[in-house]
Design a protein around this motif. Structure first.
Motif, mmCIF file in Angstrom:
data_model
loop_
_atom_site.group_PDB
_atom_site.id
_atom_site.type_symbol
_atom_site.label_atom_id
_atom_site.label_comp_id
_atom_site.label_asym_id
_atom_site.label_seq_id
_atom_site.Cartn_x
_atom_site.Cartn_y
_atom_site.Cartn_z
ATOM 1 N N GLY A 1 6.633 -33.205 14.688
ATOM 2 C CA GLY A 1 7.895 -33.423 15.518
ATOM 3 C C GLY A 1 8.565 -31.966 15.908
ATOM 4 N N ALA A 2 8.994 -31.956 17.276
ATOM 5 C CA ALA A 2 9.660 -30.747 17.846
ATOM 6 C C ALA A 2 10.257 -31.261 18.944
ATOM 7 C CB ALA A 2 8.403 -29.693 18.358
ATOM 8 N N TYR A 3 11.341 -30.648 19.480
ATOM 9 C CA TYR A 3 12.016 -31.045 20.488
ATOM 10 C C TYR A 3 11.442 -30.608 21.637
ATOM 11 C CZ TYR A 3 16.056 -31.303 17.158
ATOM 12 O OH TYR A 3 16.910 -31.703 16.424
ATOM 13 N N LEU B 1 11.748 -29.373 24.690
ATOM 14 C CA LEU B 1 12.035 -28.282 25.504
ATOM 15 C C LEU B 1 12.465 -27.133 24.700
ATOM 16 C CD1 LEU B 1 12.670 -26.601 28.081
ATOM 17 C CD2 LEU B 1 14.679 -27.810 28.172
ATOM 18 N N GLY B 2 11.280 -26.194 24.656
ATOM 19 C CA GLY B 2 11.759 -24.974 23.845
ATOM 20 C C GLY B 2 11.035 -24.807 22.646
ATOM 21 N N LYS B 3 11.437 -25.701 21.845
ATOM 22 C CA LYS B 3 10.626 -25.784 20.498
ATOM 23 C C LYS B 3 9.196 -25.876 20.505
ATOM 24 C CE LYS B 3 12.703 -25.355 17.014
ATOM 25 N NZ LYS B 3 13.187 -26.484 16.008
ATOM 26 N N SER B 4 8.935 -26.984 21.424
ATOM 27 C CA SER B 4 7.689 -27.471 21.422
ATOM 28 C C SER B 4 6.623 -26.322 22.190
ATOM 29 C CB SER B 4 7.421 -28.622 22.404
ATOM 30 O OG SER B 4 7.714 -29.816 21.645
ATOM 31 N N GLN B 5 7.179 -25.550 23.153
ATOM 32 C CA GLN B 5 6.477 -24.533 23.658
ATOM 33 C C GLN B 5 6.274 -23.344 23.008
ATOM 34 O OE1 GLN B 5 9.197 -26.169 25.573
ATOM 35 N NE2 GLN B 5 7.725 -27.353 26.415
ATOM 36 N N ASN B 6 7.324 -23.072 21.886
ATOM 37 C CA ASN B 6 7.057 -22.033 21.116
ATOM 38 C C ASN B 6 6.002 -22.244 20.016
ATOM 39 O OD1 ASN B 6 7.445 -19.687 19.436
ATOM 40 N ND2 ASN B 6 9.438 -20.601 18.502
ATOM 41 N N ILE B 7 5.811 -23.784 19.510
ATOM 42 C CA ILE B 7 5.028 -24.275 18.665
ATOM 43 C C ILE B 7 3.435 -24.236 19.213
ATOM 44 C CG2 ILE B 7 4.230 -26.243 17.308
ATOM 45 C CD1 ILE B 7 6.568 -24.976 16.189
ATOM 46 N N ILE B 8 3.350 -24.567 20.576
ATOM 47 C CA ILE B 8 2.240 -24.414 21.098
ATOM 48 C C ILE B 8 1.627 -23.078 21.117
ATOM 49 C CG2 ILE B 8 0.913 -24.744 23.477
ATOM 50 C CD1 ILE B 8 3.023 -27.038 24.215
ATOM 51 N N ARG B 9 2.211 -22.141 21.494
ATOM 52 C CA ARG B 9 2.067 -20.673 21.359
ATOM 53 C C ARG B 9 1.640 -20.140 20.063
ATOM 54 N NH1 ARG B 9 2.004 -16.055 24.947
ATOM 55 N NH2 ARG B 9 1.264 -14.427 23.651
ATOM 56 N N PRO C 1 11.510 -36.032 18.684
ATOM 57 C CA PRO C 1 11.950 -36.416 17.378
ATOM 58 C C PRO C 1 11.652 -38.027 17.603
ATOM 59 C CG PRO C 1 13.352 -34.664 18.420
ATOM 60 C CD PRO C 1 12.291 -34.849 19.348
ATOM 61 N N MET C 2 12.493 -38.591 18.745
ATOM 62 C CA MET C 2 12.293 -40.120 18.929
ATOM 63 C C MET C 2 10.845 -40.613 18.362
ATOM 64 S SD MET C 2 13.906 -42.640 21.648
ATOM 65 C CE MET C 2 15.411 -41.705 21.698
ATOM 66 N N VAL C 3 10.010 -40.233 18.913
ATOM 67 C CA VAL C 3 8.607 -40.804 18.584
ATOM 68 C C VAL C 3 8.304 -40.386 17.283
ATOM 69 C CG1 VAL C 3 6.272 -40.573 19.247
ATOM 70 C CG2 VAL C 3 7.821 -40.583 21.028
ATOM 71 N N ALA D 1 4.843 -33.272 9.958
ATOM 72 C CA ALA D 1 5.578 -32.048 9.812
ATOM 73 C C ALA D 1 6.806 -32.242 10.990
ATOM 74 C CB ALA D 1 4.786 -31.003 10.130
ATOM 75 N N PHE D 2 7.785 -31.490 10.591
ATOM 76 C CA PHE D 2 9.023 -31.507 11.687
ATOM 77 C C PHE D 2 9.404 -30.040 11.656
ATOM 78 C CE2 PHE D 2 12.936 -31.914 14.014
ATOM 79 C CZ PHE D 2 12.473 -33.061 14.752
ATOM 80 N N ALA D 3 9.231 -29.238 13.084
ATOM 81 C CA ALA D 3 9.704 -28.033 12.983
ATOM 82 C C ALA D 3 11.235 -27.931 13.260
ATOM 83 C CB ALA D 3 9.022 -27.329 14.268
ATOM 84 N N SER D 4 11.891 -27.381 12.158
ATOM 85 C CA SER D 4 13.334 -27.223 12.350
ATOM 86 C C SER D 4 13.669 -26.240 11.290
ATOM 87 C CB SER D 4 13.820 -28.825 11.961
ATOM 88 O OG SER D 4 15.532 -28.666 12.084
ATOM 89 N N GLY D 5 14.974 -25.747 11.533
ATOM 90 C CA GLY D 5 15.798 -25.051 10.424
ATOM 91 C C GLY D 5 16.566 -25.780 9.393
ATOM 92 N N TRP D 6 16.584 -27.007 9.565
ATOM 93 C CA TRP D 6 17.443 -28.003 8.769
ATOM 94 C C TRP D 6 16.669 -28.371 7.669
ATOM 95 C CZ3 TRP D 6 22.590 -27.385 8.966
ATOM 96 C CH2 TRP D 6 23.014 -27.483 10.349
ATOM 97 N N SER D 7 16.987 -28.350 6.276
ATOM 98 C CA SER D 7 16.169 -28.781 5.091
ATOM 99 C C SER D 7 15.955 -30.250 5.289
ATOM 100 C CB SER D 7 16.907 -28.133 4.027
ATOM 101 O OG SER D 7 18.143 -28.599 3.916
ATOM 102 N N ARG D 8 17.219 -31.089 5.767
ATOM 103 C CA ARG D 8 17.153 -32.306 5.604
ATOM 104 C C ARG D 8 16.090 -33.043 6.366
ATOM 105 N NH1 ARG D 8 21.651 -31.336 9.230
ATOM 106 N NH2 ARG D 8 21.560 -32.212 11.223
#
Length: 313
Positions: free
Chosen positions: A168-170, A172-180, A235-237, A250-257
């Motif tokens: 899981g990743a937002y 716009l922005g997070k997904s592109q960073n993850i891809i790279r 995230p919704m999916v 896995a979910f790419a986030s800085g939040w522990s929750r």
């Protein structure tokens, strides 16, 4: 002299009465200056918008003809006038096209950071430090106990997994960073994108950003290959797949929750942490700090007797 009412937080957003404009308004307004294209900062329906080119392109993709009546596109570091206020966009390092907004009025410099990060990201412009008299900063992770790990070390966790991964990743922005990051550090992983993320990746490439290899999601690929695939979803999916089988989540986030309940913890954030915030303050060297988007009290307590901290939200 610093004007305590230079920016006023109201139900619409952050209003500059001296320039008669809003920063990242939450309701449509006649004149908006937009820091970046995430939907909680860039809504549809504003009449006139000032922003960077990438921000405008993302907004046009998301909102089509309702993005704005008029766009005024400005590059980084070129100042322009908005109703007597000198304004300059400065790169924020958050996502492609994200900008800090420097406003100068009567000899005082007010710097609105929008969202930002200091960690290295090959898919967007790096954060630029700017001197200002007033720093208006986000405090998303303004907690002395929060320190974001190296995103390269985090993404390498995927190399230990043989089963397919739903990540899981937002969009716009997070997904592109993850891809790279996956292409650079998880060689052999096959990246599949949810259909809502795919167009944003293409816009990044139109701006000359090299993301590496990926393709749009194909159910047959996941079904016929039980390992080696990373399926990136918004995230919704991600949240709708409560009982996803034959994958690790896995979910790419800085939040522990947001790590709870997932088989893989992936602490990759597109915001600065506590140490980043302190570094921004040190390099900006403001007389005053005004906080937004988070809890400013830890910073206020930490800097008491040193700098004035005003909480706007």
């Amino acid at each position: 002299m610093i004007l305590e009412d230079f920016l006023i937080k109201n139900e619409v957003g952050l209003f500059c009465k001296y320039g008669n404009f809003y920063l990242d308004p939450q309701q449509p307004v006649p004149l908006a200056i937009i820091s970046h294209a995430h939907a909680d900062h860039a809504i549809r329906g504003n009449k006139v918008v000032y922003c960077t080119l990438a921000t405008a392109e993302f907004m046009k993709h998301r909102y089509k003809k309702f993005a704005a009546d008029e766009f005024n596109i400005l590059p980084y570091n070129d100042d322009f006038q908005v109703n007597g206020i000198k304004v300059t966009f400065v790169s924020a390092g958050h996502i492609l096209g994200s900008a800090q907004i420097l406003m100068e009025y009567n000899g005082v410099r007010y710097l609105y950071t929008g969202d930002y990060k200091l960690q290295s990201d090959a898919t967007c412009e790096p954060y630029t430090f700017v001197k200002a008299d007033v720093l208006i900063t986000e405090t998303t992770f303004a907690d002395p106990n929060i320190k974001h790990p190296d995103p390269i070390d985090e993404i390498k966790k995927l190399n230990a997994e043989r089963i397919n991964i739903m990540l899981g990743a937002y969009a716009l922005g997070k997904s592109q960073n993850i891809i790279r990051l996956i292409n650079d550090h998880c060689v052999g992983k096959n990246i599949l994108l949810h259909h809502s993320i795919y167009p944003f990746a293409k816009i990044y490439e139109n701006f000359g950003i090299d993301l590496g290899k990926y393709s749009i999601y194909d159910r047959k690929v996941m079904k016929n290959n039980p390992g080696g695939n990373v399926y990136i979803v918004p995230p919704m999916v991600f949240n709708s797949y409560h009982k996803a089988i034959n994958v690790k989540k896995a979910f790419a986030s800085g939040w522990s929750r947001l790590q709870q309940g997932n088989e893989i913890e992936l602490y990759i954030s597109d915001h600065g942490d506590w140490l980043d915030l302190l570094k921004v303050i040190e390099n900006t060297n403001p007389q005053q700090i005004w906080t937004l988007h988070g809890d400013g009290k830890p910073l206020q307590n930490y800097l008491k007797q040193k700098r004035e901290v005003k909480i706007l939200n």
